[in-house]
Design a protein around this motif. Structure first.
Motif, PDB file in Angstrom:
ATOM      1  N   ASP A 144       0.973  -1.227  -0.074  1.00 33.53           N
ATOM      2  CA  ASP A 144      -0.123   0.195  -0.069  1.00 33.53           C
ATOM      3  C   ASP A 144       0.966   1.148   0.017  1.00 33.53           C
ATOM      4  O   ASP A 144       2.085   1.122   0.173  1.00 33.53           O
ATOM      5  CB  ASP A 144      -0.800   0.049   1.179  1.00 33.53           C
ATOM      6  N   PHE A 145       0.336   2.304  -0.069  1.00 32.77           N
ATOM      7  CA  PHE A 145       1.185   3.675  -0.482  1.00 32.77           C
ATOM      8  C   PHE A 145       1.133   4.836   0.665  1.00 32.77           C
ATOM      9  O   PHE A 145       0.835   5.914   0.386  1.00 32.77           O
ATOM     10  CB  PHE A 145       0.685   4.303  -1.846  1.00 32.77           C
ATOM     11  N   SER A 146       0.643   4.177   1.967  1.00 38.36           N
ATOM     12  CA  SER A 146       0.465   4.985   3.137  1.00 38.36           C
ATOM     13  C   SER A 146       1.701   5.661   3.409  1.00 38.36           C
ATOM     14  O   SER A 146       2.711   5.105   3.083  1.00 38.36           O
ATOM     15  CB  SER A 146      -0.266   4.400   4.311  1.00 38.36           C
ATOM     16  N   THR A 147       1.774   6.789   3.940  1.00 44.16           N
ATOM     17  CA  THR A 147       2.974   7.413   4.453  1.00 44.16           C
ATOM     18  C   THR A 147       3.785   6.431   5.469  1.00 44.16           C
ATOM     19  O   THR A 147       5.073   6.302   5.545  1.00 44.16           O
ATOM     20  CB  THR A 147       2.689   8.679   5.351  1.00 44.16           C
ATOM     21  N   HIS A 196       1.939   5.266  -8.357  1.00 42.48           N
ATOM     22  CA  HIS A 196       0.589   5.730  -7.796  1.00 42.48           C
ATOM     23  C   HIS A 196       0.962   7.366  -7.532  1.00 42.48           C
ATOM     24  O   HIS A 196       1.796   7.913  -6.934  1.00 42.48           O
ATOM     25  CB  HIS A 196      -0.096   5.043  -6.611  1.00 42.48           C
ATOM     26  N   ARG A 197       0.031   8.272  -7.903  1.00 43.86           N
ATOM     27  CA  ARG A 197      -0.112   9.612  -7.573  1.00 43.86           C
ATOM     28  C   ARG A 197       0.100   9.738  -5.905  1.00 43.86           C
ATOM     29  O   ARG A 197       0.951  10.699  -5.484  1.00 43.86           O
ATOM     30  CB  ARG A 197      -1.148  10.406  -8.108  1.00 43.86           C
ATOM     31  N   GLU A 198      -0.575   9.192  -5.259  1.00 41.98           N
ATOM     32  CA  GLU A 198      -0.551   9.112  -3.792  1.00 41.98           C
ATOM     33  C   GLU A 198       0.912   8.955  -3.336  1.00 41.98           C
ATOM     34  O   GLU A 198       1.323   9.493  -2.496  1.00 41.98           O
ATOM     35  CB  GLU A 198      -1.914   8.572  -3.261  1.00 41.98           C
ATOM     36  N   ALA A 199       1.375   7.819  -3.950  1.00 38.67           N
ATOM     37  CA  ALA A 199       2.668   7.383  -3.232  1.00 38.67           C
ATOM     38  C   ALA A 199       3.645   8.272  -3.741  1.00 38.67           C
ATOM     39  O   ALA A 199       4.428   8.661  -2.781  1.00 38.67           O
ATOM     40  CB  ALA A 199       2.943   5.821  -3.894  1.00 38.67           C
ATOM     41  N   GLU A 207       3.443  11.559  -4.166  1.00 41.14           N
ATOM     42  CA  GLU A 207       3.347  12.676  -3.207  1.00 41.14           C
ATOM     43  C   GLU A 207       3.794  12.345  -1.797  1.00 41.14           C
ATOM     44  O   GLU A 207       4.436  13.170  -1.347  1.00 41.14           O
ATOM     45  CB  GLU A 207       2.096  13.065  -2.939  1.00 41.14           C
ATOM     46  N   GLN A 208       3.595  11.168  -1.295  1.00 36.69           N
ATOM     47  CA  GLN A 208       4.259  10.737  -0.022  1.00 36.69           C
ATOM     48  C   GLN A 208       5.836  10.712  -0.026  1.00 36.69           C
ATOM     49  O   GLN A 208       6.618  11.095   0.795  1.00 36.69           O
ATOM     50  CB  GLN A 208       3.737   9.255   0.306  1.00 36.69           C
ATOM     51  N   GLU A 235      -5.144   6.171 -11.431  1.00 37.61           N
ATOM     52  CA  GLU A 235      -4.442   6.644 -10.308  1.00 37.61           C
ATOM     53  C   GLU A 235      -2.937   6.551 -10.417  1.00 37.61           C
ATOM     54  O   GLU A 235      -2.255   7.010  -9.876  1.00 37.61           O
ATOM     55  CB  GLU A 235      -5.176   6.079  -9.099  1.00 37.61           C
TER      56      GLU A 235
END
Length: 341
Positions: A109-112, A136-139, A141-142, A197
């Protein structure tokens, strides 16, 4: 060549290698560190002694002496997919050729928290730098918010102007695919997207749109996929019912394979009725029926550039220009001029 440490009951040392090869301790060290100051015949003699004795470097001792681990960390995801797995392999291969071990950590997963845990595991191994391959965009950014205390190089989901990054120019690759179809005489090319995403799926979609804009024609229908052959198959069933579609650009080869199967099942000949282009150039692409026209990403070059950029960073250059590698179109049998209506 006699075993210098035979019967000693201990692991062979660098001194043993030097004695077996008839060279100095310093020469063995130069060979191990990849120095170009060693003659080819001497290097071959030292390498033969290393192989015969089964010598292995003591990395812990080297770290204590030099304060250098010669180890690069890598964080990756989705290794079951062709692109991410090939990126991981290419970085590991290039790192080894440069004299570095590469420690790979896969994240689900791509959580902080998960990314920080992955960084922590790599820092525990005393890595000198970290290569990140998550699209992933979210990853991404993290990743920008990580405080790793070592250089971080990004190799996936890269855009022009992004610092400390090297990647494949996804938009340019998509434009090559669509321009090929438009050059053959197709109009309104359909597109099966990857999951948006993912940065690279969006970049390939943008290339599909841009190619049409530059020819002043409207793009064909857009269908959502998730990289899997199943999603390509489902899109293919819908496309087979649309008589206006004569060409499709699928955002990866897996979806293109599922797409072609659906078209064949519905009696739509490829490329007679509908031309198909994929993206990735998987090893199976030349052996499909018909052989798949696709975009080839030069993963080995990406790995070399990533390691070169990492070494630049370790040498103090923390603001190099972004490197985008232009992919190449491989034309095979799945594309042809449109059949006259």
């Amino acid at each position: 060549m006699a075993r210098a440490s035979e019967g000693v009951g201990r692991a062979p040392s660098m001194t043993d290698v030097a004695a077996a090869a008839g060279v100095s301790h310093q020469t063995v060290s130069r060979v191990l560190n990849g120095s170009e100051l060693v003659r080819a015949d001497t290097r071959a003699r030292v390498e033969a002694a290393i192989a015969e004795l089964g010598y292995r470097r003591n990395n812990a001792a080297r770290l204590l002496v030099t304060n250098r681990s010669r180890r690069i960390g890598m964080i990756s995801a989705h290794l079951v997919l062709h692109g991410p797995s090939m990126i991981a392999v290419s970085v590991q291969d290039a790192g080894h050729k440069a004299g570095y071990d590469v420690s790979l950590v896969a994240v689900e997963d791509f959580s902080t928290q998960s990314l920080r845990e992955a960084v922590g595991r790599l820092l525990d191994e005393a890595v000198e730098a970290i290569v990140v391959a998550v699209a992933h965009r979210e990853a991404l950014e993290q990743v920008r918010s990580l405080d790793a205390a070592v250089p971080i190089v990004v190799v996936q989901g890269v855009s022009a102007g992004q610092p400390m990054a090297v990647g494949i120019d996804q938009e340019a690759g998509a434009r090559l695919a669509v321009e090929h179809l438009l050059d053959l005489g197709h109009r309104h090319v359909a597109h099966v997207t990857g999951p948006l995403e993912w940065v690279e799926a969006g970049q390939r979609r943008a290339g599909w749109q841009r190619a049409h804009e530059e020819r002043h024609v409207l793009p064909g229908p857009e269908l959502a996929g998730d990289w899997s052959p199943q999603s390509g198959y489902e899109a293919g069933l819908r496309i087979a019912e649309d008589p206006d579609v004569t060409a499709v650009f699928a955002a990866n080869d897996g979806m293109a394979i599922g797409l072609m199967y659906a078209l064949h099942a519905k009696g739509r000949d490829v490329p007679g009725a509908i031309s198909v282009v994929g993206f990735d150039n998987v090893p199976e692409a030349p052996y499909l029926w018909p052989a798949l026209t696709t975009v080839d990403q030069e993963f080995s070059l990406l790995g070399r550039r990533a390691v070169e950029l990492t070494l630049q960073a370790l040498a103090g250059d923390l603001d190099p220009s972004t490197q985008l590698i232009r992919p190449a179109l491989v034309v095979r049998d799945s594309t042809a001029v449109p059949r006259p209506s």
